[in-house]
Design a protein around this motif. Structure first.
Motif, PDB file in Angstrom:
ATOM      1  N   TYR A 115       0.870  -1.162   0.000  1.00  0.00           N
ATOM      2  CA  TYR A 115       0.000   0.000   0.000  1.00  0.00           C
ATOM      3  C   TYR A 115       0.914   1.220   0.000  1.00  0.00           C
ATOM      4  N   ARG A 116       0.593   2.209  -0.820  1.00  0.00           N
ATOM      5  CA  ARG A 116       1.451   3.385  -0.904  1.00  0.00           C
ATOM      6  C   ARG A 116       0.598   4.644  -0.782  1.00  0.00           C
ATOM      7  N   ILE A 117       1.045   5.546   0.087  1.00  0.00           N
ATOM      8  CA  ILE A 117       0.409   6.851   0.223  1.00  0.00           C
ATOM      9  C   ILE A 117       1.486   7.907   0.050  1.00  0.00           C
ATOM     10  N   ASP A 118       1.264   8.808  -0.893  1.00  0.00           N
ATOM     11  CA  ASP A 118       2.181   9.908  -1.145  1.00  0.00           C
ATOM     12  C   ASP A 118       1.488  11.217  -0.796  1.00  0.00           C
ATOM     13  N   TRP A 119       2.241  12.128  -0.222  1.00  0.00           N
ATOM     14  CA  TRP A 119       1.744  13.468   0.037  1.00  0.00           C
ATOM     15  C   TRP A 119       2.025  14.308  -1.187  1.00  0.00           C
ATOM     16  N   MET A 120       1.050  15.058  -1.650  1.00  0.00           N
ATOM     17  CA  MET A 120       1.213  15.918  -2.810  1.00  0.00           C
ATOM     18  C   MET A 120       1.786  17.254  -2.313  1.00  0.00           C
TER      19      MET A 120
ATOM     20  N   GLY B 219       2.914  20.895  -1.397  1.00  0.00           N
ATOM     21  CA  GLY B 219       2.232  22.165  -1.587  1.00  0.00           C
ATOM     22  C   GLY B 219       0.730  22.098  -1.373  1.00  0.00           C
ATOM     23  N   THR B 220       0.226  20.926  -0.991  1.00  0.00           N
ATOM     24  CA  THR B 220      -1.215  20.743  -0.762  1.00  0.00           C
ATOM     25  C   THR B 220      -1.419  19.953   0.518  1.00  0.00           C
ATOM     26  N   ASP B 221      -2.661  19.775   0.884  1.00  0.00           N
ATOM     27  CA  ASP B 221      -3.035  18.890   1.990  1.00  0.00           C
ATOM     28  C   ASP B 221      -3.559  17.565   1.455  1.00  0.00           C
ATOM     29  N   VAL B 222      -3.280  17.273   0.193  1.00  0.00           N
ATOM     30  CA  VAL B 222      -3.840  16.102  -0.480  1.00  0.00           C
ATOM     31  C   VAL B 222      -2.894  14.912  -0.381  1.00  0.00           C
ATOM     32  N   LEU B 223      -3.472  13.759  -0.054  1.00  0.00           N
ATOM     33  CA  LEU B 223      -2.759  12.488  -0.049  1.00  0.00           C
ATOM     34  C   LEU B 223      -3.208  11.687  -1.262  1.00  0.00           C
ATOM     35  N   HIS B 224      -2.275  11.006  -1.897  1.00  0.00           N
ATOM     36  CA  HIS B 224      -2.590  10.175  -3.058  1.00  0.00           C
ATOM     37  C   HIS B 224      -2.194   8.747  -2.699  1.00  0.00           C
ATOM     38  N   GLY B 225      -3.176   7.855  -2.671  1.00  0.00           N
ATOM     39  CA  GLY B 225      -2.927   6.468  -2.293  1.00  0.00           C
ATOM     40  C   GLY B 225      -3.043   5.528  -3.468  1.00  0.00           C
ATOM     41  N   THR B 226      -2.200   4.495  -3.450  1.00  0.00           N
ATOM     42  CA  THR B 226      -2.256   3.437  -4.452  1.00  0.00           C
ATOM     43  C   THR B 226      -2.378   2.113  -3.714  1.00  0.00           C
ATOM     44  N   CYS B 227      -3.454   1.397  -3.982  1.00  0.00           N
ATOM     45  CA  CYS B 227      -3.700   0.092  -3.370  1.00  0.00           C
ATOM     46  C   CYS B 227      -2.865  -0.974  -4.076  1.00  0.00           C
ATOM     47  N   HIS B 228      -2.694  -2.110  -3.432  1.00  0.00           N
ATOM     48  CA  HIS B 228      -1.948  -3.213  -4.037  1.00  0.00           C
ATOM     49  C   HIS B 228      -2.604  -3.708  -5.320  1.00  0.00           C
ATOM     50  N   CYS B 229      -3.910  -3.421  -5.500  1.00  0.00           N
ATOM     51  CA  CYS B 229      -4.602  -3.860  -6.711  1.00  0.00           C
ATOM     52  C   CYS B 229      -4.423  -2.884  -7.867  1.00  0.00           C
ATOM     53  N   GLY B 230      -3.807  -1.722  -7.590  1.00  0.00           N
ATOM     54  CA  GLY B 230      -3.578  -0.745  -8.644  1.00  0.00           C
ATOM     55  C   GLY B 230      -4.535   0.428  -8.635  1.00  0.00           C
ATOM     56  N   ARG B 231      -5.640   0.326  -7.892  1.00  0.00           N
ATOM     57  CA  ARG B 231      -6.588   1.451  -7.820  1.00  0.00           C
ATOM     58  C   ARG B 231      -5.952   2.603  -7.074  1.00  0.00           C
ATOM     59  N   GLU B 232      -6.357   3.811  -7.439  1.00  0.00           N
ATOM     60  CA  GLU B 232      -5.832   5.017  -6.819  1.00  0.00           C
ATOM     61  C   GLU B 232      -6.963   5.819  -6.191  1.00  0.00           C
ATOM     62  N   HIS B 233      -6.613   6.609  -5.184  1.00  0.00           N
ATOM     63  CA  HIS B 233      -7.603   7.385  -4.438  1.00  0.00           C
ATOM     64  C   HIS B 233      -6.899   8.607  -3.869  1.00  0.00           C
ATOM     65  N   THR B 234      -7.586   9.731  -3.792  1.00  0.00           N
ATOM     66  CA  THR B 234      -7.033  10.917  -3.152  1.00  0.00           C
ATOM     67  C   THR B 234      -7.949  11.353  -2.019  1.00  0.00           C
ATOM     68  N   SER B 235      -7.340  11.941  -0.993  1.00  0.00           N
ATOM     69  CA  SER B 235      -8.092  12.402   0.159  1.00  0.00           C
ATOM     70  C   SER B 235      -7.232  13.376   0.949  1.00  0.00           C
TER      71      SER B 235
END
Length: 61
Positions: A9-14, A16-32
Motif C-alpha cells: 500500500y502506498r500513500i504519497d503526500w502531494m 504544496g497541498t493537503d492532499v494524499l494520493h494512495g495506491t492500493c496493491h490492486c492498482g486502484r488510486e484514491h485521493t483524500s
C-alpha cells in the motif's frame, strides 16, 4: 507499507497541498485530505473498490 500477506500500500503526500494520493496493491488510486479516510479506503479492499480495469477509464473513487 506492506501487509503480512505481501501486499503493498502506498500513500504519497502531494507537495504544496493537503492532499494524499494512495495506491492500493490492486492498482486502484484514491485521493483524500484525511489520512484516516485514506487508510480506511485502502484496508477495506476489496470493499469500496474493485481491481483496476473493472471501472470505466477516468473514474477515481
Amino acid at each position: 507499507m506492506s501487509s503480512p500477506t505481501g501486499e503493498i500500500y502506498r500513500i504519497d503526500w502531494m507537495p504544496g497541498t493537503d492532499v494524499l494520493h494512495g495506491t492500493c496493491h490492486c492498482g486502484r488510486e484514491h485521493t483524500s485530505q484525511d489520512p484516516i479516510e485514506m487508510w480506511e479506503w485502502m484496508l477495506a479492499h476489496p470493499r469500496g473498490h474493485e481491481p483496476q480495469g473493472h471501472e470505466p477509464r477516468g473514474s477515481t473513487s
